[in-house]
Design a protein around this motif. Structure first.
Motif, PDB file in Angstrom:
ATOM      1  N   ILE A  23      84.270   5.237  41.479  1.00 27.30           N
ATOM      2  CA  ILE A  23      84.972   3.847  42.123  1.00 27.30           C
ATOM      3  C   ILE A  23      85.877   3.218  41.176  1.00 27.30           C
ATOM      4  N   SER A  24      85.356   2.897  39.806  1.00 26.62           N
ATOM      5  CA  SER A  24      85.964   2.383  38.756  1.00 26.62           C
ATOM      6  C   SER A  24      87.463   3.028  38.728  1.00 26.62           C
ATOM      7  N   SER A  25      87.286   4.352  38.513  1.00 24.76           N
ATOM      8  CA  SER A  25      88.408   5.222  38.130  1.00 24.76           C
ATOM      9  C   SER A  25      89.621   4.947  39.229  1.00 24.76           C
ATOM     10  N   LEU A  26      89.082   4.888  40.519  1.00 24.84           N
ATOM     11  CA  LEU A  26      89.946   4.597  41.583  1.00 24.84           C
ATOM     12  C   LEU A  26      90.456   3.117  41.767  1.00 24.84           C
ATOM     13  N   CYS A  27      89.721   2.242  41.536  1.00 26.37           N
ATOM     14  CA  CYS A  27      89.908   0.867  41.335  1.00 26.37           C
ATOM     15  C   CYS A  27      91.336   0.817  40.369  1.00 26.37           C
ATOM     16  N   GLU A  28      90.926   1.389  39.211  1.00 31.74           N
ATOM     17  CA  GLU A  28      92.163   1.255  38.054  1.00 31.74           C
ATOM     18  C   GLU A  28      93.350   1.932  38.506  1.00 31.74           C
ATOM     19  N   LYS A  29      93.290   3.043  39.349  1.00 31.81           N
ATOM     20  CA  LYS A  29      94.351   3.613  39.555  1.00 31.81           C
ATOM     21  C   LYS A  29      95.197   2.525  40.653  1.00 31.81           C
ATOM     22  N   ILE A  30      94.450   1.984  41.548  1.00 29.41           N
ATOM     23  CA  ILE A  30      94.846   0.960  42.646  1.00 29.41           C
ATOM     24  C   ILE A  30      95.622  -0.251  41.664  1.00 29.41           C
ATOM     25  N   LYS A  31      94.811  -0.651  40.813  1.00 33.73           N
ATOM     26  CA  LYS A  31      95.507  -1.743  40.040  1.00 33.73           C
ATOM     27  C   LYS A  31      96.729  -1.344  39.255  1.00 33.73           C
ATOM     28  N   THR A  32      96.606  -0.163  38.576  1.00 32.26           N
ATOM     29  CA  THR A  32      97.874   0.085  38.018  1.00 32.26           C
ATOM     30  C   THR A  32      99.197   0.483  38.861  1.00 32.26           C
ATOM     31  N   ALA A  33      98.809   0.892  40.006  1.00 28.08           N
ATOM     32  CA  ALA A  33      99.947   1.111  41.368  1.00 28.08           C
ATOM     33  C   ALA A  33     100.423  -0.322  41.495  1.00 28.08           C
ATOM     34  N   TYR A  34      99.499  -1.369  41.822  1.00 24.15           N
ATOM     35  CA  TYR A  34     100.074  -2.653  42.172  1.00 24.15           C
ATOM     36  C   TYR A  34     100.695  -3.174  40.877  1.00 24.15           C
ATOM     37  N   ASP A  35     100.632  -2.786  39.696  1.00 20.83           N
ATOM     38  CA  ASP A  35     101.254  -3.496  38.701  1.00 20.83           C
ATOM     39  C   ASP A  35     102.638  -2.685  38.458  1.00 20.83           C
ATOM     40  N   LYS A  36     102.777  -1.444  38.771  1.00 21.21           N
ATOM     41  CA  LYS A  36     104.022  -0.650  38.767  1.00 21.21           C
ATOM     42  C   LYS A  36     104.925  -1.282  39.929  1.00 21.21           C
ATOM     43  N   ILE A  37     104.331  -1.608  41.020  1.00 23.09           N
ATOM     44  CA  ILE A  37     105.228  -2.023  42.161  1.00 23.09           C
ATOM     45  C   ILE A  37     105.812  -3.326  41.778  1.00 23.09           C
ATOM     46  N   GLU A  38     104.972  -4.523  41.130  1.00 23.47           N
ATOM     47  CA  GLU A  38     105.527  -5.465  40.663  1.00 23.47           C
ATOM     48  C   GLU A  38     106.582  -5.387  39.620  1.00 23.47           C
TER      49      GLU A  38
ATOM     50  N   ILE B 145     108.671   2.342  45.419  1.00 17.09           N
ATOM     51  CA  ILE B 145     107.717   1.459  45.767  1.00 17.09           C
ATOM     52  C   ILE B 145     107.044   1.775  46.989  1.00 17.09           C
ATOM     53  N   ASN B 146     107.737   2.266  47.965  1.00 19.60           N
ATOM     54  CA  ASN B 146     107.181   3.105  49.340  1.00 19.60           C
ATOM     55  C   ASN B 146     106.255   4.327  48.952  1.00 19.60           C
ATOM     56  N   SER B 147     106.640   4.780  48.040  1.00 21.76           N
ATOM     57  CA  SER B 147     105.916   6.046  47.511  1.00 21.76           C
ATOM     58  C   SER B 147     104.611   5.606  46.895  1.00 21.76           C
ATOM     59  N   ILE B 148     104.658   4.384  45.977  1.00 19.58           N
ATOM     60  CA  ILE B 148     103.585   4.138  45.447  1.00 19.58           C
ATOM     61  C   ILE B 148     102.475   3.258  46.618  1.00 19.58           C
ATOM     62  N   GLU B 149     103.252   2.710  47.396  1.00 20.30           N
ATOM     63  CA  GLU B 149     102.247   2.084  48.489  1.00 20.30           C
ATOM     64  C   GLU B 149     101.564   3.161  49.165  1.00 20.30           C
ATOM     65  N   ARG B 150     102.202   4.184  49.455  1.00 20.04           N
ATOM     66  CA  ARG B 150     101.572   5.309  50.206  1.00 20.04           C
ATOM     67  C   ARG B 150     100.442   5.935  49.149  1.00 20.04           C
ATOM     68  N   ASP B 151     100.426   5.927  47.971  1.00 21.51           N
ATOM     69  CA  ASP B 151      99.602   6.376  46.930  1.00 21.51           C
ATOM     70  C   ASP B 151      98.353   5.330  46.845  1.00 21.51           C
ATOM     71  N   ILE B 152      98.545   4.178  47.272  1.00 23.64           N
ATOM     72  CA  ILE B 152      97.531   3.144  47.348  1.00 23.64           C
ATOM     73  C   ILE B 152      96.706   3.236  48.222  1.00 23.64           C
ATOM     74  N   VAL B 153      97.468   3.636  49.456  1.00 32.21           N
ATOM     75  CA  VAL B 153      96.595   4.057  50.906  1.00 32.21           C
ATOM     76  C   VAL B 153      95.607   5.077  50.555  1.00 32.21           C
ATOM     77  N   GLU B 154      96.249   6.068  49.816  1.00 28.49           N
ATOM     78  CA  GLU B 154      95.244   7.183  49.539  1.00 28.49           C
ATOM     79  C   GLU B 154      94.245   7.036  48.895  1.00 28.49           C
ATOM     80  N   TYR B 155      94.511   6.127  47.815  1.00 27.61           N
ATOM     81  CA  TYR B 155      93.345   5.670  46.821  1.00 27.61           C
ATOM     82  C   TYR B 155      92.180   4.790  47.530  1.00 27.61           C
ATOM     83  N   LYS B 156      92.799   4.118  48.355  1.00 23.90           N
ATOM     84  CA  LYS B 156      91.607   3.191  49.150  1.00 23.90           C
ATOM     85  C   LYS B 156      90.774   3.989  49.837  1.00 23.90           C
ATOM     86  N   GLU B 157      91.475   5.192  50.808  1.00 24.51           N
ATOM     87  CA  GLU B 157      90.689   5.963  51.299  1.00 24.51           C
ATOM     88  C   GLU B 157      89.869   6.636  50.590  1.00 24.51           C
ATOM     89  N   GLU B 158      90.053   7.032  49.360  1.00 21.00           N
ATOM     90  CA  GLU B 158      89.111   7.939  48.819  1.00 21.00           C
ATOM     91  C   GLU B 158      88.038   6.890  48.292  1.00 21.00           C
TER      92      GLU B 158
END
Length: 151
Positions: free
Chosen positions: A57-72, A24-37
């Motif tokens: 933008i839509s590709s990065l938003c999809e990556k962020i959504k997928t990451a949040y789903d994986k965390i859940e 989860i922590n690793s995915i959260e770090r990925d989300i931070v990177e995606y948001k910076e991008e």
């Protein structure tokens, strides 16, 4: 089941939950990177440096959504894997709405007053998350392993 089996099962559960927490922590770090991008892409779009930012933008938003789903998904598996195989009198995870007594997970009615249980957990969900960064904390952790804030 001997006491050693019980201790072994609990230790395995802690280890499994620790691994899930690290994922989860690793995915959260990925989300931070995606948001910076994402922010960089938005800025380039605003400045007119990027002609077609919509795909990025839509590709990065999809990556962020997928990451949040994986965390859940991981958090749900963490909760289900942390339940003991056999409930004991020490497993007090509900509070009776009427008398306030702690009762076991499998009870539908309070053994002290007979009231139907309303499934209010003894430990609040908020205390399981770091107040600083929001990462998931284990019961034994007094400090956040991500930001170092005291629980």
């Amino acid at each position: 089941m001997t006491i050693f089996d019980s201790v072994g099962n609990k230790a395995k559960g802690f280890a499994d939950n620790a691994k899930i927490g690290l994922k989860i922590n690793s995915i959260e770090r990925d989300i931070v990177e995606y948001k910076e991008e994402l922010g960089e892409a938005m800025w380039k779009s605003y400045c007119g440096e990027s002609l077609s930012p919509e795909g990025t933008i839509s590709s990065l938003c999809e990556k962020i959504k997928t990451a949040y789903d994986k965390i859940e998904e991981l958090r749900c598996s963490k909760k289900s894997s942390s339940k003991p195989e056999k409930h004991t009198s020490e497993c007090e995870c509900f509070t009776c709405c009427e008398c306030g007594s702690n009762v076991t997970c499998e009870a539908n009615f309070c053994p002290h007053c007979g009231a139907k249980l309303c499934a209010v957990t003894v430990e609040s969900e908020q205390s399981k998350q770091c107040k600083g960064c929001g990462s998931e904390l284990e019961d034994y952790q007094n400090f956040c392993p991500i930001c170092g804030l005291k629980r």
